[in-house]
Design a protein around this motif. Structure first.
Motif, mmCIF file in Angstrom:
data_model
loop_
_atom_site.group_PDB
_atom_site.id
_atom_site.type_symbol
_atom_site.label_atom_id
_atom_site.label_comp_id
_atom_site.label_asym_id
_atom_site.label_seq_id
_atom_site.Cartn_x
_atom_site.Cartn_y
_atom_site.Cartn_z
ATOM 1 N N THR A 89 40.570 39.693 23.841
ATOM 2 C CA THR A 89 41.963 39.484 23.446
ATOM 3 C C THR A 89 42.537 38.230 24.085
ATOM 4 O O THR A 89 42.179 37.911 25.216
ATOM 5 C CB THR A 89 42.822 40.700 23.832
ATOM 6 O OG1 THR A 89 42.790 40.854 25.248
ATOM 7 C CG2 THR A 89 42.356 41.957 23.153
ATOM 8 N N PRO A 90 43.373 37.498 23.337
ATOM 9 C CA PRO A 90 43.819 37.737 21.968
ATOM 10 C C PRO A 90 42.762 37.290 20.957
ATOM 11 O O PRO A 90 42.058 36.305 21.173
ATOM 12 C CB PRO A 90 45.078 36.888 21.850
ATOM 13 C CG PRO A 90 44.867 35.771 22.822
ATOM 14 C CD PRO A 90 44.037 36.335 23.946
ATOM 15 N N CYS A 91 42.659 38.036 19.859
ATOM 16 C CA CYS A 91 41.684 37.722 18.823
ATOM 17 C C CYS A 91 42.172 38.323 17.504
ATOM 18 O O CYS A 91 43.218 38.977 17.455
ATOM 19 C CB CYS A 91 40.301 38.265 19.188
ATOM 20 S SG CYS A 91 40.244 40.041 19.513
ATOM 21 N N SER A 92 41.424 38.094 16.452
ATOM 22 C CA SER A 92 41.751 38.709 15.166
ATOM 23 C C SER A 92 40.456 39.069 14.456
ATOM 24 O O SER A 92 39.402 38.495 14.730
ATOM 25 C CB SER A 92 42.611 37.788 14.299
ATOM 26 O OG SER A 92 41.894 36.647 13.928
ATOM 27 N N ILE A 93 40.571 40.042 13.553
ATOM 28 C CA ILE A 93 39.422 40.488 12.778
ATOM 29 C C ILE A 93 39.820 40.549 11.304
ATOM 30 O O ILE A 93 41.007 40.577 10.975
ATOM 31 C CB ILE A 93 38.919 41.878 13.238
ATOM 32 C CG1 ILE A 93 40.024 42.930 13.130
ATOM 33 C CG2 ILE A 93 38.361 41.799 14.642
ATOM 34 C CD1 ILE A 93 39.568 44.350 13.345
ATOM 35 N N LYS A 94 38.826 40.555 10.435
ATOM 36 C CA LYS A 94 39.056 40.683 8.996
ATOM 37 C C LYS A 94 38.340 41.944 8.535
ATOM 38 O O LYS A 94 37.137 42.091 8.780
ATOM 39 C CB LYS A 94 38.519 39.454 8.270
ATOM 40 C CG LYS A 94 38.831 39.422 6.797
ATOM 41 C CD LYS A 94 38.362 38.094 6.207
ATOM 42 C CE LYS A 94 38.754 37.963 4.766
ATOM 43 N NZ LYS A 94 38.354 36.659 4.216
ATOM 44 N N VAL A 95 39.087 42.869 7.928
ATOM 45 C CA VAL A 95 38.527 44.134 7.462
ATOM 46 C C VAL A 95 38.959 44.398 6.023
ATOM 47 O O VAL A 95 39.914 43.796 5.533
ATOM 48 C CB VAL A 95 38.970 45.318 8.365
ATOM 49 C CG1 VAL A 95 38.464 45.150 9.789
ATOM 50 C CG2 VAL A 95 40.478 45.481 8.357
ATOM 51 N N LYS A 96 38.265 45.288 5.374
ATOM 52 C CA LYS A 96 38.673 45.733 4.042
ATOM 53 C C LYS A 96 39.939 46.578 4.178
ATOM 54 O O LYS A 96 40.083 47.354 5.128
ATOM 55 C CB LYS A 96 37.574 46.586 3.382
ATOM 56 C CG LYS A 96 36.263 45.861 3.213
ATOM 57 C CD LYS A 96 36.323 44.940 2.028
ATOM 58 C CE LYS A 96 34.966 44.275 1.820
ATOM 59 N NZ LYS A 96 35.086 43.002 1.170
ATOM 60 N N ARG A 97 40.845 46.446 3.245
ATOM 61 C CA ARG A 97 42.098 47.213 3.286
ATOM 62 C C ARG A 97 41.843 48.716 3.225
ATOM 63 O O ARG A 97 42.628 49.503 3.725
ATOM 64 C CB ARG A 97 43.016 46.780 2.149
ATOM 65 C CG ARG A 97 43.546 45.377 2.310
ATOM 66 C CD ARG A 97 44.527 45.017 1.197
ATOM 67 N NE ARG A 97 44.964 43.650 1.317
ATOM 68 C CZ ARG A 97 45.946 43.240 2.112
ATOM 69 N NH1 ARG A 97 46.594 44.113 2.835
ATOM 70 N NH2 ARG A 97 46.275 41.969 2.170
ATOM 71 N N SER A 98 40.725 49.123 2.651
ATOM 72 C CA SER A 98 40.423 50.550 2.514
ATOM 73 C C SER A 98 39.697 51.121 3.735
ATOM 74 O O SER A 98 39.502 52.332 3.823
ATOM 75 C CB SER A 98 39.568 50.786 1.264
ATOM 76 O OG SER A 98 38.362 50.050 1.357
ATOM 77 N N ASP A 99 39.293 50.268 4.698
ATOM 78 C CA ASP A 99 38.531 50.725 5.864
ATOM 79 C C ASP A 99 39.382 51.552 6.824
ATOM 80 O O ASP A 99 40.566 51.274 7.017
ATOM 81 C CB ASP A 99 37.965 49.536 6.652
ATOM 82 C CG ASP A 99 36.790 48.866 5.958
ATOM 83 O OD1 ASP A 99 36.217 49.461 5.033
ATOM 84 O OD2 ASP A 99 36.449 47.735 6.365
ATOM 85 N N ASP A 100 38.744 52.555 7.429
ATOM 86 C CA ASP A 100 39.341 53.268 8.557
ATOM 87 C C ASP A 100 38.963 52.470 9.795
ATOM 88 O O ASP A 100 37.786 52.191 10.015
ATOM 89 C CB ASP A 100 38.796 54.698 8.658
ATOM 90 C CG ASP A 100 39.252 55.556 7.487
ATOM 91 O OD1 ASP A 100 40.427 55.439 7.084
ATOM 92 O OD2 ASP A 100 38.433 56.332 6.976
ATOM 93 N N VAL A 101 39.950 52.100 10.600
ATOM 94 C CA VAL A 101 39.691 51.215 11.737
ATOM 95 C C VAL A 101 40.227 51.826 13.025
ATOM 96 O O VAL A 101 41.320 52.381 13.060
ATOM 97 C CB VAL A 101 40.356 49.828 11.509
ATOM 98 C CG1 VAL A 101 40.136 48.912 12.700
ATOM 99 C CG2 VAL A 101 39.833 49.186 10.236
ATOM 100 N N SER A 102 39.419 51.701 14.074
ATOM 101 C CA SER A 102 39.800 52.130 15.423
ATOM 102 C C SER A 102 39.415 51.007 16.373
ATOM 103 O O SER A 102 38.361 50.384 16.211
ATOM 104 C CB SER A 102 39.059 53.420 15.771
ATOM 105 O OG SER A 102 39.427 53.861 17.052
#
Length: 150
Positions: free
Chosen positions: A52-65
């Motif tokens: 941190t600090p950082c950013s990630i790219k995920v699918k909008r439908s993904d469950d993320v933790s």
């Protein structure tokens, strides 16, 4: 007639959440203090841990933790939820109103109308409490005071 067809086509594509918002979402991650390791679980495409600090790219439908760890601090886990975004709802409604059943099905299946919450993900790390001091060797135990008698 041709102008009317073009106008209807533009309105239909403009209302499609898949087209206007895309299937991916960027999530900003930060911590206080910075420098925590953020481990991401759940996305359909594996994510390397980031600092941190950082950013990630995920699918909008993904469950993320996201699990946070930093030496000297208590670990934390943030489970993101998915909500229908106002712009996603408008795009989805545009599909339904203009007869875009196929577009509505695509938006629902892809999660294009969803946003992850919270975004940005911001945590305040709590310092680990030091252990209680051990009793000193050779110290005399204290005698309890007698209870007052009535």
């Amino acid at each position: 007639m041709r102008i009317l067809c073009v106008a209807v086509l533009c309105a239909a594509l403009g209302g499609c959440a898949s087209v206007t918002r895309g299937w991916d979402e960027n999530i900003a991650i930060s911590s206080t203090p910075s420098g925590a390791i953020a481990t991401i679980t759940g996305p359909s495409e594996p994510q390397a841990p980031c600092v941190t600090p950082c950013s990630i790219k995920v699918k909008r439908s993904d469950d993320v933790s996201i699990a946070f760890a930093k030496e000297g601090y208590e670990p934390q886990i943030v489970n993101l939820t998915k909500e229908i975004a106002p712009t996603g709802a408008a795009g989805f409604a545009g599909n339904i109103l203009l007869g875009g059943v196929v577009g509505g099905v695509v938006d629902a299946a892809s999660g294009a109308a969803l946003d992850h919450k919270p975004n940005p993900v911001i945590v305040t790390m709590q310092p680990i409490k030091p252990p209680a001091p051990a009793p000193r060797v050779g110290a005399k135990p204290r005698k309890p005071k007698p209870a007052p008698t009535s």
